[in-house]
Scaffold this active site. Structure first.
Site, PDB file in Angstrom:
ATOM      1  N   CYS A   1      10.580   5.243  34.711  1.00  0.00           N
ATOM      2  CA  CYS A   1      10.620   6.412  35.590  1.00  0.00           C
ATOM      3  C   CYS A   1       9.572   6.269  36.692  1.00  0.00           C
ATOM      4  O   CYS A   1       9.841   6.587  37.842  1.00  0.00           O
ATOM      5  CB  CYS A   1      10.382   7.696  34.797  1.00  0.00           C
ATOM      6  SG  CYS A   1      11.889   8.643  34.513  1.00  0.00           S
TER       7      CYS A   1
ATOM      8  N   CYS B   1       0.816  -1.220   0.000  1.00  0.00           N
ATOM      9  CA  CYS B   1       0.000   0.000   0.000  1.00  0.00           C
ATOM     10  C   CYS B   1       0.848   1.268   0.000  1.00  0.00           C
ATOM     11  O   CYS B   1       0.554   2.229  -0.680  1.00  0.00           O
ATOM     12  CB  CYS B   1      -0.916   0.036   1.220  1.00  0.00           C
ATOM     13  SG  CYS B   1      -2.199  -1.235   1.201  1.00  0.00           S
ATOM     14  N   HIS B   2       1.908   1.235   0.826  1.00  0.00           N
ATOM     15  CA  HIS B   2       2.648   2.474   1.069  1.00  0.00           C
ATOM     16  C   HIS B   2       3.868   2.645   0.178  1.00  0.00           C
ATOM     17  O   HIS B   2       4.499   3.703   0.204  1.00  0.00           O
ATOM     18  CB  HIS B   2       3.100   2.544   2.537  1.00  0.00           C
ATOM     19  CG  HIS B   2       1.975   2.571   3.523  1.00  0.00           C
ATOM     20  ND1 HIS B   2       1.199   3.684   3.742  1.00  0.00           N
ATOM     21  CD2 HIS B   2       1.480   1.612   4.351  1.00  0.00           C
ATOM     22  CE1 HIS B   2       0.282   3.413   4.672  1.00  0.00           C
ATOM     23  NE2 HIS B   2       0.429   2.153   5.053  1.00  0.00           N
TER      24      HIS B   2
ATOM     25  N   ARG C   1      10.301   3.528  28.651  1.00  0.00           N
ATOM     26  CA  ARG C   1      11.099   4.483  29.424  1.00  0.00           C
ATOM     27  C   ARG C   1      10.241   5.188  30.466  1.00  0.00           C
ATOM     28  O   ARG C   1      10.665   5.416  31.596  1.00  0.00           O
ATOM     29  CB  ARG C   1      11.741   5.509  28.479  1.00  0.00           C
ATOM     30  CG  ARG C   1      12.745   6.417  29.159  1.00  0.00           C
ATOM     31  CD  ARG C   1      13.978   5.624  29.572  1.00  0.00           C
ATOM     32  NE  ARG C   1      14.870   6.342  30.487  1.00  0.00           N
ATOM     33  CZ  ARG C   1      14.708   6.390  31.801  1.00  0.00           C
ATOM     34  NH1 ARG C   1      13.659   5.811  32.374  1.00  0.00           N
ATOM     35  NH2 ARG C   1      15.569   7.024  32.554  1.00  0.00           N
TER      36      ARG C   1
ATOM     37  N   CYS D   1       7.290  14.333  37.139  1.00  0.00           N
ATOM     38  CA  CYS D   1       8.227  14.341  36.013  1.00  0.00           C
ATOM     39  C   CYS D   1       8.865  15.732  35.907  1.00  0.00           C
ATOM     40  O   CYS D   1      10.064  15.880  35.679  1.00  0.00           O
ATOM     41  CB  CYS D   1       7.509  14.051  34.703  1.00  0.00           C
ATOM     42  SG  CYS D   1       6.398  12.635  34.708  1.00  0.00           S
TER      43      CYS D   1
END
Lengths: 144, 163, 261, 106
Positions: free
Chosen positions: C222, C80-81, C218, C177
């Site tokens: 944390c 398709c791509h 990741r 965070c």
């Protein structure tokens, strides 16, 4: 009056799970959490163990045997000169009562926390005995 | 005056701060801290004796290059270069890397010869702790030379759950 | 009430106030700094040379998977791509994107899986599986050097939700965070330099992991580190956080597959 | 999928020392780790790496668990003649992979 209205919100000093009650005077907790004086040798082990005390992740300290200390928090050198035992105890138990927006975790508090992982829920970072050991050790850091 | 000790009544507020809420179903946290058995400097000496067959090892001619800042002990780049003309008459036969405190002292043993043109190899290794790393070269005349370096390992600040 | 008691209560009040407001500004664009800039030269070198970058092993797999017919539709991505080098250039830099059909955000991994289900009649791939990492690495490589551009008009709500999570203090260690990555970047947490936490290199090869990993892995690390309850892979919370972080890194160059300590 | 990234210069001058860079995908499970249930995870590593140049061995390495995952090895060789350089990796549980590259020496 404002104070009275906030009693329910601002009374984190509660016997909850593994946390016993303690008495705060100003910026200090005068009485030992265990009723006895801690062991500074054990305290040093806790402070310098990155998986127990976690202290050295953020703090620098006069510990040549600990590589790669943190730079996010004050040097522990001279902590025993800067603070009394009672003040040290307060800062470890719940430093946010001294510096409200501190990044330092409260080591002896289990409420006012959100989304604590199940295995840590209701447990303080350190036990009363460990905190007394740490306080006893930090009090020996007299060199500035 | 002592602070009072009342049961804290913050459940609803805490719940409100839970952000979109729910605990994830089926979540199980497993913290795995790998603390392997560590070899000792004596184990490293034994490993070196096995490599050399007990022959004398002279310090020098071997350069072990490890970057001054090792960011993670799980992947430590290292290169060994040996001073040698790499001719048919005078060359390096083998290069070995051993460590002091890994669970097992040996890291790699390379066989090469004059066709290499230069006596230089590089790899990436695991170091379990701050420790001494030794590189040993076996020359075509049967002599052994070594170079060593003490490496400080940065440990990750956080443990992660095993996936 | 004694002044002392009052002070203690006031301190308590302040905790509450700061937790609710958490009102700091987003990291300004002029201060954006890729973690690459904080890495040791040896680690940078590992990222810079394609033949030294272990992430390229996944890219090779991804390229093969792109061309492999799969699912009961026996259709390859390439069917398709076409050539991903053209059709996918810059695409990963725009993810998470707004998905009109779902009326919400979709991550690159989510898009790959949706495509598998809807167009290839294939099973979804699990987060952190070799195949999903390989395909996302191959796609992300086609955006290397391209600036991150998130559709903030359509994803405004998701970005805001992600920002709230980013600023929420949580876990036994009661950290947000933002406290580390907005306010203390550049400092040392033990021996590790705290990065600003821009996701401009995912999926990336982390020396600590010794493998390629997704941004969500990741993020979960944390959360584990601050002893917080984790969010599941693909959860609304992680997608919101991912969307906010990509928006926060807007304009930065994609480095995938990056190498990080 | 045993993927390798190999960098061998396609052309070299006779007598020139060339560097060969190799990266092989392999988890290099040490044998020193334990699963979440406490059971030891068996060792699964690449143990041997061999390079030949027109059939003649030019380099060999014995690998131990201390080699990082996705083993990276570089070494040098003198470009002697045009031909094929073949790299072979062998390891635990019957692991075997090889890559070839041709080199033109002028």
């Amino acid at each position: 009056m404002a104070c009275a209205a906030t009693v329910a919100l601002a009374a984190p000093v509660c016997a909850q799970n593994d946390v016993k009650s303690y008495e705060v005077r100003g910026d200090a907790i005068p009485q030992s959490l265990t009723g006895t004086t801690g062991d500074p040798t054990r305290g040093r082990e806790i402070v310098t163990n990155r998986f127990v005390g976690l202290c050295m992740l953020c703090h620098t300290g006069p510990f040549p045997d600990v590589p790669q200390q943190g730079t996010l928090a004050p040097d522990l050198k001279g902590a025993g000169t800067r603070w009394s035992v009672a003040q040290l105890r307060m800062r470890i138990v719940d430093s946010s009562r001294v510096v409200p927006d501190t990044i330092m975790p409260a080591y002896y508090r289990t409420d006012h926390l959100q989304r604590v992982a199940p295995q840590f829920r209701g447990k303080p970072v350190l036990t009363a005995e460990q905190i007394e050991d740490v306080v006893a050790f930090l009090a020996t850091l007299k060199e500035n | 005056m002592p602070s009072t000790c009342k049961p804290s009544n913050l459940t609803s507020r805490r719940d409100a701060l839970r952000l979109m809420g729910a605990a994830t179903a089926g979540y199980a946290l497993t913290i795995v801290r790998v603390t392997p058995l560590a070899a000792t400097p004596a184990d490293m000496r034994t490993a070196i004796e096995k490599i050399t067959g007990g022959a004398k090892v002279s310090a020098g001619r071997v350069h072990l290059e490890i970057p001054p800042l090792v960011e993670n002990g799980n992947t430590v780049p290292c290169a060994v270069t040996v001073d040698s003309p790499m001719t048919a008459a005078d060359h390096v036969r083998a290069i070995h890397i051993v460590t002091e405190k890994n669970p097992q002292p040996n890291v790699i043993s390379c066989r090469l010869g004059p066709r290499a043109g230069r006596a230089t190899v590089s790899t990436r290794m695991r170091l379990s702790d701050t420790q001494t790393v030794v590189a040993i070269a076996e020359m075509s005349n049967g002599s052994f030379w070594s170079g060593s370096v003490n490496i400080i390992i940065t440990l990750g600040a956080c443990l992660e759950d095993l996936i | 009430m004694s002044p002392m008691r009052c002070a203690a209560l006031l301190a308590g009040l302040l905790i509450v106030a700061s937790a609710i407001a958490g009102a700091s500004e987003d990291l300004p664009r002029e201060k954006q700094r890729s973690s690459y800039d904080d890495m040791a030269p040896a680690t940078r070198a590992m990222q810079d040379a394609d033949t030294d970058n272990p992430g390229m092993l996944w890219v090779l797999d991804g390229e093969a998977l792109w061309r492999a017919k799969t699912g009961s539709a026996a259709r390859a991505c390439a069917d398709c791509h076409g050539d991903a080098k053209q059709s996918m250039a810059g695409v990963a830099a725009r993810y998470p994107a707004f998905d009109a059909k779902r009326g919400g955000p979709v991550t690159l991994e989510g898009r790959i899986n949706a495509c598998r289900v809807e167009n290839q009649n294939a099973q979804t791939l699990a987060y952190e599986s070799r195949e999903l990492l390989a395909l996302s690495a191959y796609l992300a490589l086609q955006s290397r050097g391209k600036p991150i551009a998130i559709d903030e008009k359509k994803l405004g709500e998701t970005i805001a939700a992600g920002r709230d999570i980013f600023r929420q203090r949580q876990g036994q260690l009661n950290l947000s965070c933002a406290q580390c990555h907005d306010q203390h970047y550049g400092g040392k947490l033990a021996g590790n330099t705290i990065p600003q936490g821009h996701p401009n290199g995912y999926p990336l090869y982390r020396l600590e992991w010794q493998t390629l990993g997704s941004l969500q892995r990741r993020l979960r690390n944390c959360l584990t580190g601050i002893r917080a309850e984790n969010h599941a892979y693909g959860s609304r919370e992680l997608i919101a956080l991912e969307t906010y972080l990509m928006w926060r890194a807007r304009g930065m160059s994609m480095e995938s597959p990056a190498v990080r300590p | 999928m045993a993927r390798a990234l190999v960098n061998i210069p396609p052309k070299a001058k006779r007598g020139e020392v060339i560097t060969i860079r190799t990266l092989m995908s392999h988890q290099m499970e040490t044998g020193f780790r334990y699963s979440t249930t406490g059971a030891p995870i068996p060792r699964d590593i690449i143990t041997t790496f061999i390079a030949t140049y027109n059939g003649e061995e030019i380099f060999r390495a014995e690998l131990f668990p201390a080699i990082a995952a996705n083993p990276f090895i570089t070494f040098t060789t003198v470009a002697t003649e045009s031909g094929t350089i073949e790299l072979t990796w062998r390891g635990d549980n019957g692991f075997a992979a090889s890559e070839q590259a041709t080199i033109t020496v002028e």
